[in-house]
Write a protein that holds these residues in place. Structure first.
Motif, short mmCIF file in Angstrom:
data_model
loop_
_atom_site.label_atom_id
_atom_site.label_comp_id
_atom_site.label_asym_id
_atom_site.label_seq_id
_atom_site.Cartn_x
_atom_site.Cartn_y
_atom_site.Cartn_z
N PHE A 31 2.41 -1.99 -2.91
CA PHE A 31 1.49 -2.49 -1.93
C PHE A 31 0.62 -0.95 -1.67
O PHE A 31 -0.67 -1.06 -1.49
CB PHE A 31 2.07 -3.04 -0.59
N LYS A 52 -1.98 -0.10 -4.11
CA LYS A 52 -2.86 -1.43 -4.01
C LYS A 52 -2.82 -2.39 -5.17
O LYS A 52 -3.74 -2.86 -5.61
CB LYS A 52 -4.27 -0.68 -3.82
N GLU A 53 -1.62 -2.42 -5.72
CA GLU A 53 -1.09 -3.39 -6.97
C GLU A 53 -0.68 -4.68 -6.03
O GLU A 53 0.50 -4.85 -6.21
CB GLU A 53 -0.16 -2.81 -7.73
N TYR A 54 -1.64 -5.21 -5.33
CA TYR A 54 -1.29 -6.24 -4.65
C TYR A 54 -0.51 -7.81 -5.16
O TYR A 54 0.40 -8.18 -4.70
CB TYR A 54 -2.52 -6.85 -3.88
N ASP A 55 -0.94 -7.63 -6.40
CA ASP A 55 -0.41 -9.16 -7.17
C ASP A 55 1.09 -8.79 -7.52
O ASP A 55 1.92 -9.64 -7.22
CB ASP A 55 -1.21 -9.35 -8.44
N ALA A 57 2.96 -6.54 -6.26
CA ALA A 57 3.76 -6.26 -4.78
C ALA A 57 4.17 -7.85 -4.25
O ALA A 57 5.20 -8.12 -3.54
CB ALA A 57 2.88 -5.72 -3.82
N ARG A 58 3.30 -8.47 -4.21
CA ARG A 58 3.48 -10.09 -3.74
C ARG A 58 4.67 -10.80 -4.74
O ARG A 58 5.56 -11.37 -3.98
CB ARG A 58 2.10 -10.89 -4.06
N GLU A 77 -0.17 -10.30 3.72
CA GLU A 77 -1.01 -9.33 3.47
C GLU A 77 -1.44 -9.13 2.32
O GLU A 77 -2.61 -8.59 2.17
CB GLU A 77 -0.23 -8.09 4.40
N CYS A 78 -0.52 -9.39 1.39
CA CYS A 78 -1.03 -8.97 -0.01
C CYS A 78 -2.33 -9.82 -0.29
O CYS A 78 -3.05 -9.44 -0.94
CB CYS A 78 0.13 -9.46 -1.01
N ARG A 111 -5.62 -8.50 1.64
CA ARG A 111 -6.12 -7.43 0.98
C ARG A 111 -6.80 -8.17 -0.31
O ARG A 111 -7.77 -7.43 -0.63
CB ARG A 111 -4.98 -6.64 0.38
N GLN A 112 -6.35 -9.19 -0.99
CA GLN A 112 -6.98 -9.77 -2.31
C GLN A 112 -8.10 -10.32 -1.86
O GLN A 112 -8.94 -10.96 -2.84
CB GLN A 112 -6.03 -10.41 -2.99
#
Length: 314
Positions: A165, A168-171, A173-174, A199-200, A203-204
């Protein structure tokens, strides 16, 4: 001296330590180690002495005892645990850098040790605190893959996902947060993990899915052992997502979780603002005016509600 004297001395010391008579045990271990010959279990004596000193809160002396094993007995079967106890002794003494060095040596020299997974976790914590996220991710993953301790695994998964996260690698991280929450439905970090899944998506800018995720997270967060800030963010970001998704009744529901508290802080300011936006979109002008008035400063609390970093789990 009787030929059984040395073995009896070590055995008595071990029995005394088990009985919490550590001062007497320490004398026996020191007497055993003072003998020049016929003492074949010196590594065990140093280890037992270190444990007795730890139990008597003589952490510095204990560290010296464990260090003797690490330095003088490279083939000892106790060396991995000595590194582990030495690392914790250094942590207790506030010598974080030296503690990390011992955990690193333990993880590298004894990857199959029962203590290696926890060592990897502590390494990752240090790397995460220093924003070395790629290295932290690698060590959190090692802990997840090797530990047999459910609590350690949940913490490592959560912090692995958090490091992603922070990158910023939200996918990605999720996905890891999802694994954590599914594998540990009763875990102490389940509610926090559900919040972070939301939150992921937030942010996306996937606001429709974010709304559904916040709806799942909210009851868990409210009833769980989470920080008050997490509870407030779940409601606020839920309201913001719902407004973005044009789900205005849902936005009002989320916002009311904060506005009904009657507080006068930064979170209340943002919540009233979202309530005003929802009422405005619904053409409820009287309610919108009231909400916008309540969203107007001054406020006692100048906290930023836009960013959040979790506490260390060490």
């Amino acid at each position: 001296e009787h030929p059984l004297h040395n073995d009896a001395l070590l055995g008595r010391g071990m029995a005394l330590r088990k009985l919490k008579r550590n001062a007497e045990a320490t004398k026996d271990f020191q007497a055993y180690l003072a003998i020049d010959s016929g003492t074949s279990e010196r590594d065990k004596a140093w280890f037992e002495l270190g444990l007795a000193q730890l139990e008597d809160q003589q952490t510095k002396a204990a560290a010296e005892s464990f260090a003797r094993i690490v330095d003088e007995f490279p083939k000892s079967t106790l060396r991995d645990r000595a590194l582990y106890e030495l690392a914790w002794a250094y942590k207790t003494e506030g010598q974080a850098g030296q503690a990390v060095d011992q955990f690193e040596q333990l993880a590298n020299d004894y990857p199959k040790s029962t203590f290696a997974a926890e060592a990897s976790f502590h390494l990752a914590e240090s790397e995460s605190e220093n924003e070395r996220f790629d290295e932290a991710i690698d060590n959190y993953r090692k802990c997840v893959e090797t530990t047999k301790n459910k609590s350690h695994k949940e913490k490592a998964q959560y912090k692995w996902a958090w490091s992603l996260f922070r990158k910023k690698e939200y996918d990605e991280a999720r996905k890891v947060f999802l694994q954590q929450t599914e594998q540990h439905p009763q875990g102490v970090l389940n509610a926090d993990g559900l919040f972070m899944i939301s939150e992921c998506l937030f942010r996306q800018k996937d606001y429709v899915q974010a709304v559904e995720a916040y709806k799942v997270a909210l009851p868990k967060v409210k009833n769980g052992d989470t920080l008050e800030e997490v509870k407030l963010r779940t409601s606020l970001h839920g309201a913001q997502s719902a407004n973005k998704a044009k789900q205005y009744d849902q936005a009002l529901s989320f916002a009311s979780e904060i506005t009904d508290l009657g507080t006068n802080d930064a979170f209340a300011h943002e919540a009233w603002l979202e309530a005003g936006r929802a009422h405005k979109a619904k053409k409820q002008w009287t309610e919108a005016l009231s909400a916008f008035n309540k969203a107007t400063p001054p406020f006692n609390d100048q906290r930023s509600v836009r960013s959040y970093v979790p506490p260390s789990l060490t």
